[in-house]
Scaffold this active site. Structure first.
Site, PDB file in Angstrom:
ATOM      1  N   ASP A  44       0.829  -1.200   0.000  1.00 53.06           N
ATOM      2  CA  ASP A  44       0.000   0.000   0.000  1.00 53.06           C
ATOM      3  C   ASP A  44       0.873   1.264   0.000  1.00 53.06           C
ATOM      4  OD1 ASP A  44      -2.055   1.876   0.482  1.00 53.06           O
ATOM      5  OD2 ASP A  44      -3.175   0.427   1.678  1.00 53.06           O
ATOM      6  N   THR A  84      -6.894   3.554  -2.051  1.00 55.41           N
ATOM      7  CA  THR A  84      -6.670   2.139  -1.752  1.00 55.41           C
ATOM      8  C   THR A  84      -7.722   1.228  -2.358  1.00 55.41           C
ATOM      9  OG1 THR A  84      -5.519   2.691   0.293  1.00 55.41           O
ATOM     10  CG2 THR A  84      -6.422   0.470   0.129  1.00 55.41           C
TER      11      THR A  84
END
Length: 560
Positions: A44, A84
């Site tokens: 991430d 995300t």
């Protein structure tokens, strides 16, 4: 709904049989058997900038992937809203967020007049709810809102005995990788361990069974001693400095002023331990069929938001991540049936503007939130309204006096006027109405992600009924709002390349490293992995299969 990849169990069986026959003959095999395990690793906020900045320092797992893998340093998320949930939604579906139905991490529910989460569920419950609250700030979640099928779904359709699991620090990292037919999607919650969601007809004990023993051991180890985060490298220590962020002092140093497990490298290390546990307890890649394991590592994102990307904190995160991945790859190398690993990021990220400016990015600054008050004042005056008609949630939604979506034709009139007003304001690179964006065709699939216009990038994550009525892009280097040292100093989500560009790597043990500099996209990962395990993508998939060149025969299907 994206159609599943068309394949047959017979194709996989024939492929394995052909490899066996070839191995027994005098002629060498032209194509290897499908690997027993596919591992998709998503780091991430691991931008291409971070990858390149620290590349020479890697000595562990990332070094192995670089030296033995196919390295695409110029991978792209083609869409504009680099967050995300939409980023993860591209990786194992092979489609853009517009097709996956996930335009952002959350959006405004026009009918209810409130924010809704990208994976919010109306039917599922959470497997673990501590007294006094929810294990995450997102409430009940599931795969319901993901409108595309995934690599795991395609595999399960033709090989029901295959297993598909995913683990992450965040619910959206696990669920999007596990897909609709996955055997388990687990994410970390404080003071409990890995949790998941429970569909109607299931029980929490059933859903948590694969991680129950691991969770018990984790809670015991966490209660046994205090966790901390300090330096392992003098190179990182040398980045210590004092800054003023939005008028507030900030000391970039380790250990941090306030330690939190989920804002430290320990979060990723626990996640990788959980992934290893699933390999061992679920016998992934060890049962004569191909399995899939998704691993989403969330610490880089949490650290980037809290400390920025150019300080000692991120430097140490990169080195610790590299070491943890090295241990994980060593376990994968032991699997007798072979493994293929792909690694990428769900989006990139920037740094806090004050440090960016000191490094020569002089355009960097905080700003943009005055557009909310200014835009509302302008629309109230222009249309004679007695309420603010623009609600902000990643863009501007036109709302009525009750705070719900306004009906046409007034909605469209206000949206058009607001887009024109925003386009004339300082720090705004462009403003478009959702109606105009949705009227555009999807960009050609053969167009390089580097060549996409701002409007085309916005089209790739525009979803009717979910995306804002007015889409506004701030100038490059403008970080929305103000920094809050100790909580939030940097973000992402822009249509610019520091948020769009990510590394993409493919690896199998003992492979030969090769650098591939031409741009590719995250939507190319799923069809590429599908080809490696013997599945054929149908025309609905928007990505293209990348020929990895690991054998004499091409792995990608022909265009005929």
């Amino acid at each position: 709904m994206v159609k599943r990849l068309s394949a047959a169990v017979a194709a996989l069986t024939a492929l394995a049989a052909a490899s066996t026959v070839a191995a027994q003959s005098a002629e060498p095999a032209t194509r290897a058997e499908p690997p027993a395990l596919v591992v998709m690793i998503v780091v991430d906020q691991f931008s291409a900038n971070l990858f390149n900045e620290h590349r020479a320092r890697f000595t562990g797992g990332l070094r192995t992937l670089i030296d033995q893998g196919r390295v695409y340093p110029n991978g792209y998320h083609a869409h504009a809203a680099t967050e995300t949930c939409p980023g993860h939604a591209t990786i194992l579906t092979g489609v853009h967020p517009a097709t996956a139905g996930i335009p952002a991490n959350d959006w405004f529910d026009r009918a209810a007049g409130e924010e809704t989460y990208c994976l919010a569920s109306d039917t599922a419950t959470l497997a673990h709810v501590p007294e006094g609250g929810e294990p995450t700030d997102n409430g009940p979640v599931s795969d319901e809102r993901l409108a595309a099928s995934t690599l795991g779904d395609w595999l399960k359709a033709v090989s029901p005995d295959s297993r598909v699991f995913a683990v992450s620090g965040k619910d959206r990292g696990a669920i999007t990788l596990a897909g609709h037919q996955g055997d388990g999607a687990f994410w970390l919650t404080e003071d409990f361990g890995f949790t998941t969601f429970v569909r109607p007809g299931e029980t929490a004990d059933q859903r948590l069974a694969p991680v129950a023993d691991f969770n018990a051991d984790l809670r015991q180890s966490m209660s046994a001693g205090e966790m901390t985060w300090d330096y392992t490298s003098d190179q990182c220590r040398a980045l210590e400095a004092d800054w003023i962020i939005s008028g507030q002092p900030f000391r970039a140093a380790l250990p941090p002023a306030r330690f939190a497990l989920d804002v430290s490298p320990i979060m990723d290390e626990i996640t990788l331990d959980g992934a290893t546990m699933l390999i061992d307890t679920q016998q992934l890649g060890q049962r004569g069929v191909t399995d899939i394991l998704g691993v989403s590592l969330s610490a880089t994102d949490r650290i980037g938001h809290t400390f920025g990307s150019q300080g000692p904190e991120m430097c140490e995160q990169m080195l610790r991540l590299d070491m943890a991945l090295g241990q994980f790859l060593e376990r994968l190398e032991q699997l007798p049936g072979g493994v293929i690993v792909a690694l990428t990021a769900d989006h990139g990220g920037g740094d806090f503007p004050e440090r960016w400016a000191a490094q020569g990015f002089t355009e960097a600054q905080w700003g943009g939130y005055d557009l909310i008050t200014g835009g509302n004042a302008a629309m109230r005056a222009q249309f004679g309204l007695d309420h603010d008609p623009l609600a902000f949630n990643g863009g501007f939604y036109v709302v009525d006096a009750e705070g719900r979506g306004m009906a046409d034709p007034m909605r469209a009139e206000i949206a058009n006027a607001a887009a024109a007003w925003f386009a004339e304001q300082p720090l705004v690179a462009g403003a478009q109405t959702l109606d105009d964006i949705l009227a555009d065709p999807m960009p050609p699939q053969n167009l390089s992600p580097q060549e996409l216009s701002l409007r085309q990038r916005q089209r790739l994550n525009a979803v009717a009924g979910r995306s804002p009525d007015v889409l506004v892009a701030l100038d490059p280097g403008v970080m929305p709002g103000q920094g809050r040292p100790g909580a939030y100093v940097s973000g992402h989500g822009t249509p610019w390349d520091y948020d769009r560009r990510v590394p993409i790597l493919f690896w199998t043990p003992g492979g030969e490293g090769q650098e591939r500099v031409l741009p590719v996209e995250t939507i190319d990962i799923a069809p590429t992995l599908a080809a490696v395990i013997g599945l054929t993508a149908d025309e609905a998939v928007e990505g293209r299969c990348l020929e990895l060149g690991w054998s004499a025969a091409p792995a990608c299907p022909s265009a005929d």
